[in-house]
Motif scaffolding. Structure first.
Motif, PDB file in Angstrom:
ATOM      1  N   ALA A   1      25.637  95.104  72.700  1.00 16.42           N
ATOM      2  CA  ALA A   1      25.264  94.088  71.706  1.00 16.42           C
ATOM      3  C   ALA A   1      23.761  93.992  71.529  1.00 16.42           C
ATOM      4  O   ALA A   1      23.290  93.577  70.456  1.00 16.42           O
ATOM      5  CB  ALA A   1      25.828  92.732  72.126  1.00 16.42           C
ATOM      6  N   ILE A   2      22.969  94.379  72.547  1.00 15.67           N
ATOM      7  CA  ILE A   2      21.510  94.295  72.408  1.00 15.67           C
ATOM      8  C   ILE A   2      20.906  95.627  71.995  1.00 15.67           C
ATOM      9  O   ILE A   2      19.695  95.812  72.062  1.00 15.67           O
ATOM     10  CB  ILE A   2      20.869  93.816  73.720  1.00 15.67           C
ATOM     11  CG1 ILE A   2      21.169  94.782  74.872  1.00 15.67           C
ATOM     12  CG2 ILE A   2      21.327  92.414  74.064  1.00 15.67           C
ATOM     13  CD1 ILE A   2      20.452  94.419  76.164  1.00 15.67           C
ATOM     14  N   GLY A   3      21.759  96.593  71.566  1.00 11.24           N
ATOM     15  CA  GLY A   3      21.244  97.825  70.987  1.00 11.24           C
ATOM     16  C   GLY A   3      21.300  99.047  71.860  1.00 11.24           C
ATOM     17  O   GLY A   3      20.751 100.088  71.472  1.00 11.24           O
ATOM     18  N   ALA A   4      21.931  99.024  73.031  1.00 11.60           N
ATOM     19  CA  ALA A   4      22.009 100.197  73.899  1.00 11.60           C
ATOM     20  C   ALA A   4      23.075 101.152  73.388  1.00 11.60           C
ATOM     21  O   ALA A   4      24.120 100.730  72.853  1.00 11.60           O
ATOM     22  CB  ALA A   4      22.335  99.765  75.327  1.00 11.60           C
TER      23      ALA A   4
ATOM     24  N   ALA B   1      31.927  93.442  81.280  1.00 14.55           N
ATOM     25  CA  ALA B   1      31.139  92.446  80.549  1.00 14.55           C
ATOM     26  C   ALA B   1      29.709  92.909  80.344  1.00 14.55           C
ATOM     27  O   ALA B   1      29.149  92.775  79.238  1.00 14.55           O
ATOM     28  CB  ALA B   1      31.164  91.121  81.319  1.00 14.55           C
ATOM     29  N   LEU B   2      29.094  93.468  81.367  1.00 14.44           N
ATOM     30  CA  LEU B   2      27.707  93.910  81.239  1.00 14.44           C
ATOM     31  C   LEU B   2      27.570  95.084  80.271  1.00 14.44           C
ATOM     32  O   LEU B   2      26.578  95.191  79.551  1.00 14.44           O
ATOM     33  CB  LEU B   2      27.168  94.294  82.620  1.00 14.44           C
ATOM     34  CG  LEU B   2      27.061  93.150  83.635  1.00 14.44           C
ATOM     35  CD1 LEU B   2      26.519  93.667  84.959  1.00 14.44           C
ATOM     36  CD2 LEU B   2      26.175  92.032  83.104  1.00 14.44           C
TER      37      LEU B   2
ATOM     38  N   ALA C   1      18.789  89.695  79.024  1.00 11.53           N
ATOM     39  CA  ALA C   1      19.517  90.960  79.139  1.00 11.53           C
ATOM     40  C   ALA C   1      18.579  92.162  79.096  1.00 11.53           C
ATOM     41  O   ALA C   1      18.789  93.156  79.810  1.00 11.53           O
ATOM     42  CB  ALA C   1      20.553  91.058  78.024  1.00 11.53           C
ATOM     43  N   THR C   2      17.534  92.095  78.264  1.00 12.50           N
ATOM     44  CA  THR C   2      16.617  93.236  78.162  1.00 12.50           C
ATOM     45  C   THR C   2      15.617  93.313  79.317  1.00 12.50           C
ATOM     46  O   THR C   2      15.077  94.376  79.594  1.00 12.50           O
ATOM     47  CB  THR C   2      15.849  93.161  76.833  1.00 12.50           C
ATOM     48  OG1 THR C   2      15.203  91.888  76.731  1.00 12.50           O
ATOM     49  CG2 THR C   2      16.791  93.364  75.657  1.00 12.50           C
ATOM     50  N   SER C   3      15.348  92.183  79.985  1.00 13.60           N
ATOM     51  CA  SER C   3      14.361  92.186  81.075  1.00 13.60           C
ATOM     52  C   SER C   3      14.962  92.605  82.413  1.00 13.60           C
ATOM     53  O   SER C   3      14.222  92.962  83.333  1.00 13.60           O
ATOM     54  CB  SER C   3      13.725  90.801  81.218  1.00 13.60           C
ATOM     55  OG  SER C   3      14.704  89.833  81.563  1.00 13.60           O
ATOM     56  N   LEU C   4      16.273  92.562  82.542  1.00 14.22           N
ATOM     57  CA  LEU C   4      16.894  92.916  83.824  1.00 14.22           C
ATOM     58  C   LEU C   4      16.626  94.369  84.248  1.00 14.22           C
ATOM     59  O   LEU C   4      16.335  94.621  85.419  1.00 14.22           O
ATOM     60  CB  LEU C   4      18.398  92.636  83.775  1.00 14.22           C
ATOM     61  CG  LEU C   4      18.794  91.151  83.742  1.00 14.22           C
ATOM     62  CD1 LEU C   4      20.311  91.006  83.694  1.00 14.22           C
ATOM     63  CD2 LEU C   4      18.237  90.425  84.963  1.00 14.22           C
ATOM     64  N   PRO C   5      16.716  95.358  83.362  1.00 16.16           N
ATOM     65  CA  PRO C   5      16.401  96.723  83.807  1.00 16.16           C
ATOM     66  C   PRO C   5      14.951  96.885  84.258  1.00 16.16           C
ATOM     67  O   PRO C   5      14.677  97.577  85.248  1.00 16.16           O
ATOM     68  CB  PRO C   5      16.700  97.574  82.560  1.00 16.16           C
ATOM     69  CG  PRO C   5      17.664  96.762  81.768  1.00 16.16           C
ATOM     70  CD  PRO C   5      17.264  95.341  81.988  1.00 16.16           C
ATOM     71  N   VAL C   6      14.007  96.246  83.541  1.00 17.00           N
ATOM     72  CA  VAL C   6      12.605  96.344  83.948  1.00 17.00           C
ATOM     73  C   VAL C   6      12.402  95.666  85.302  1.00 17.00           C
ATOM     74  O   VAL C   6      11.698  96.177  86.189  1.00 17.00           O
ATOM     75  CB  VAL C   6      11.693  95.709  82.885  1.00 17.00           C
ATOM     76  CG1 VAL C   6      10.227  95.802  83.305  1.00 17.00           C
ATOM     77  CG2 VAL C   6      11.912  96.388  81.541  1.00 17.00           C
TER      78      VAL C   6
ATOM     79  N   TRP D   1      24.062  93.052  65.588  1.00 19.57           N
ATOM     80  CA  TRP D   1      23.169  93.610  66.623  1.00 19.57           C
ATOM     81  C   TRP D   1      22.222  92.523  67.137  1.00 19.57           C
ATOM     82  O   TRP D   1      21.568  91.832  66.352  1.00 19.57           O
ATOM     83  CB  TRP D   1      22.375  94.763  66.035  1.00 19.57           C
ATOM     84  CG  TRP D   1      21.496  95.441  67.035  1.00 19.57           C
ATOM     85  CD1 TRP D   1      21.846  96.414  67.904  1.00 19.57           C
ATOM     86  CD2 TRP D   1      20.115  95.181  67.269  1.00 19.57           C
ATOM     87  NE1 TRP D   1      20.787  96.789  68.683  1.00 19.57           N
ATOM     88  CE2 TRP D   1      19.699  96.045  68.306  1.00 19.57           C
ATOM     89  CE3 TRP D   1      19.184  94.299  66.709  1.00 19.57           C
ATOM     90  CZ2 TRP D   1      18.398  96.060  68.782  1.00 19.57           C
ATOM     91  CZ3 TRP D   1      17.898  94.299  67.191  1.00 19.57           C
ATOM     92  CH2 TRP D   1      17.516  95.174  68.225  1.00 19.57           C
ATOM     93  N   GLY D   2      22.189  92.359  68.448  1.00 19.28           N
ATOM     94  CA  GLY D   2      21.330  91.350  69.043  1.00 19.28           C
ATOM     95  C   GLY D   2      21.843  89.934  68.906  1.00 19.28           C
ATOM     96  O   GLY D   2      21.092  88.984  69.084  1.00 19.28           O
ATOM     97  N   LYS D   3      23.133  89.759  68.604  1.00 20.10           N
ATOM     98  CA  LYS D   3      23.707  88.425  68.403  1.00 20.10           C
ATOM     99  C   LYS D   3      24.562  88.069  69.612  1.00 20.10           C
ATOM    100  O   LYS D   3      25.695  88.525  69.758  1.00 20.10           O
ATOM    101  CB  LYS D   3      24.557  88.422  67.122  1.00 20.10           C
ATOM    102  CG  LYS D   3      25.052  87.046  66.703  1.00 20.10           C
ATOM    103  CD  LYS D   3      23.944  86.201  66.145  1.00 20.10           C
ATOM    104  CE  LYS D   3      24.483  84.923  65.547  1.00 20.10           C
ATOM    105  NZ  LYS D   3      23.413  84.062  64.980  1.00 20.10           N
ATOM    106  N   LEU D   4      24.003  87.240  70.509  1.00 17.13           N
ATOM    107  CA  LEU D   4      24.748  86.799  71.681  1.00 17.13           C
ATOM    108  C   LEU D   4      25.108  85.326  71.623  1.00 17.13           C
ATOM    109  O   LEU D   4      25.939  84.863  72.407  1.00 17.13           O
ATOM    110  CB  LEU D   4      23.935  87.057  72.966  1.00 17.13           C
ATOM    111  CG  LEU D   4      23.643  88.532  73.292  1.00 17.13           C
ATOM    112  CD1 LEU D   4      22.817  88.623  74.572  1.00 17.13           C
ATOM    113  CD2 LEU D   4      24.939  89.315  73.446  1.00 17.13           C
ATOM    114  N   ALA D   5      24.494  84.567  70.722  1.00 15.35           N
ATOM    115  CA  ALA D   5      24.790  83.139  70.574  1.00 15.35           C
ATOM    116  C   ALA D   5      24.476  82.722  69.148  1.00 15.35           C
ATOM    117  O   ALA D   5      23.642  83.331  68.463  1.00 15.35           O
ATOM    118  CB  ALA D   5      23.973  82.309  71.569  1.00 15.35           C
ATOM    119  N   ASP D   6      25.177  81.681  68.667  1.00 13.57           N
ATOM    120  CA  ASP D   6      24.965  81.194  67.305  1.00 13.57           C
ATOM    121  C   ASP D   6      23.685  80.380  67.187  1.00 13.57           C
ATOM    122  O   ASP D   6      23.054  80.347  66.119  1.00 13.57           O
ATOM    123  CB  ASP D   6      26.164  80.339  66.864  1.00 13.57           C
ATOM    124  CG  ASP D   6      27.429  81.176  66.746  1.00 13.57           C
ATOM    125  OD1 ASP D   6      27.312  82.396  66.488  1.00 13.57           O
ATOM    126  OD2 ASP D   6      28.529  80.617  66.932  1.00 13.57           O
TER     127      ASP D   6
END
Length: 297
Positions: free
Chosen positions: A36-39, A29-30, A121-126, A104-109
């Motif tokens: 989906a967020i561009g990785a 899932a991850l 999702a993008t802040s977790l690695p930082v 791209w970048g679409k996780l919810a409507d």
């Protein structure tokens, strides 16, 4: 029931197996969320190790650290566990993420929800870099030798310490001021009965030869010696209490007034006076005052 070494080993191996299987389930899932967020493919493959890997590090930190550092590790573990749960939940609601058919970048409507999920999702690695570095620094700076302080005051300054042992049959004649100091550690030198036994008559020891003393045999010299002995005991108790508080303060876990009073068998107000006395013993330079020689002559 206390586990033996073999039981502890099996327990740890079972935990490792459960964590490994849970990571494999969450990894899929991850990885899809990361795509989906561009990785790219490499980043998406490493993304689950960042999130769930920090959770494993925080779990180890909670087993090693104590006090406020342990609570900080628990907060990090809870935060990243919740974040991983949210991303796994989103992956279950949007099956298209697995086939990479979403935009791209679409996780919810709903746009506000989509922005929040992308930010999460993008802040977790930082956050993993920051919190992981802080946890490792706390583990490396951890001093196991400071643990005995908690045995006196407890983790939250609520646990009471055991009262020092006192002899069952005290001798009739009190020791003089030249007698050797009580052979006990600092905390055992004080007794809960020190403040209560100023003045009362001691019970005679039936196993020790003695002569019956009457009120006429008590002299002023004996009463003075008794008073001096009790004063010396009280002063020694105060010094030991101040030393114990000073050592706990230097270790970073100062004793509370309640814990200090329980440790020495005294009241909380008495312990608070000793704490204030320690805090007031700041080294100050003597101040010189000029003397008016004309006034002296």
């Amino acid at each position: 029931m206390k586990l033996n070494r073999k039981g502890k080993t099996l327990l740890v191996l079972a935990l490792v197996a459960v964590v490994a299987m849970a990571f494999r389930v969450s990894w899929n899932a991850l990885r899809d969320v990361a795509r989906a967020i561009g990785a790219d493919d490499t980043a998406a493959t490493l993304y689950p190790f960042v999130v769930d890997g920090l959770m494993a590090l925080a779990l180890v930190a909670t087993l090693v650290l104590v006090g406020p550092d342990r609570r900080f590790a628990l907060r990090v573990l809870g935060t990243y566990t919740l974040a991983s749960l949210v991303l796994n939940y989103v992956h279950g609601l949007v099956p298209e993420l697995h086939g990479s058919t979403v935009d791209w970048g679409k996780l919810a409507d709903w746009p506000p929800a989509n922005y929040a999920l992308v930010l999460l999702a993008t802040s977790l690695p930082v956050g993993a870099i920051y919190f992981g570095s802080d946890l490792v620094a706390k583990i490396l700076d951890h001093r196991p030798d400071t643990a005995p302080v908690e045995s006196v005051c407890g983790p939250d300054d609520d646990a009471s310490a055991h009262h020092p042992h006192t002899p069952t049959h005290p001798t009739d004649q009190p020791p003089t001021l030249d007698a050797p100091a009580v052979e006990a550690p600092a905390l055992e030198a004080a007794s809960a009965q020190v403040a209560d036994r100023v003045g009362p008559v001691r019970e005679l020891d039936p196993h020790t030869p003695h002569t019956i003393r009457t009120a006429d045999d008590t002299t002023a010299e004996g009463e003075l010696r008794q008073a001096q002995f009790e004063d010396a005991q009280l002063e020694r108790t105060r010094q030991d209490a101040r030393r114990a508080y000073s050592e706990s303060a230097q270790a970073g876990r100062p004793l509370s007034a309640r814990a200090l009073g329980d440790a020495f068998g005294m009241s909380e107000s008495w312990a608070r006076k000793q704490i204030l006395a320690v805090r007031g013993e700041e080294p100050t330079r003597p101040q010189l005052r000029a003397i008016d020689t004309m006034a002296v002559s």
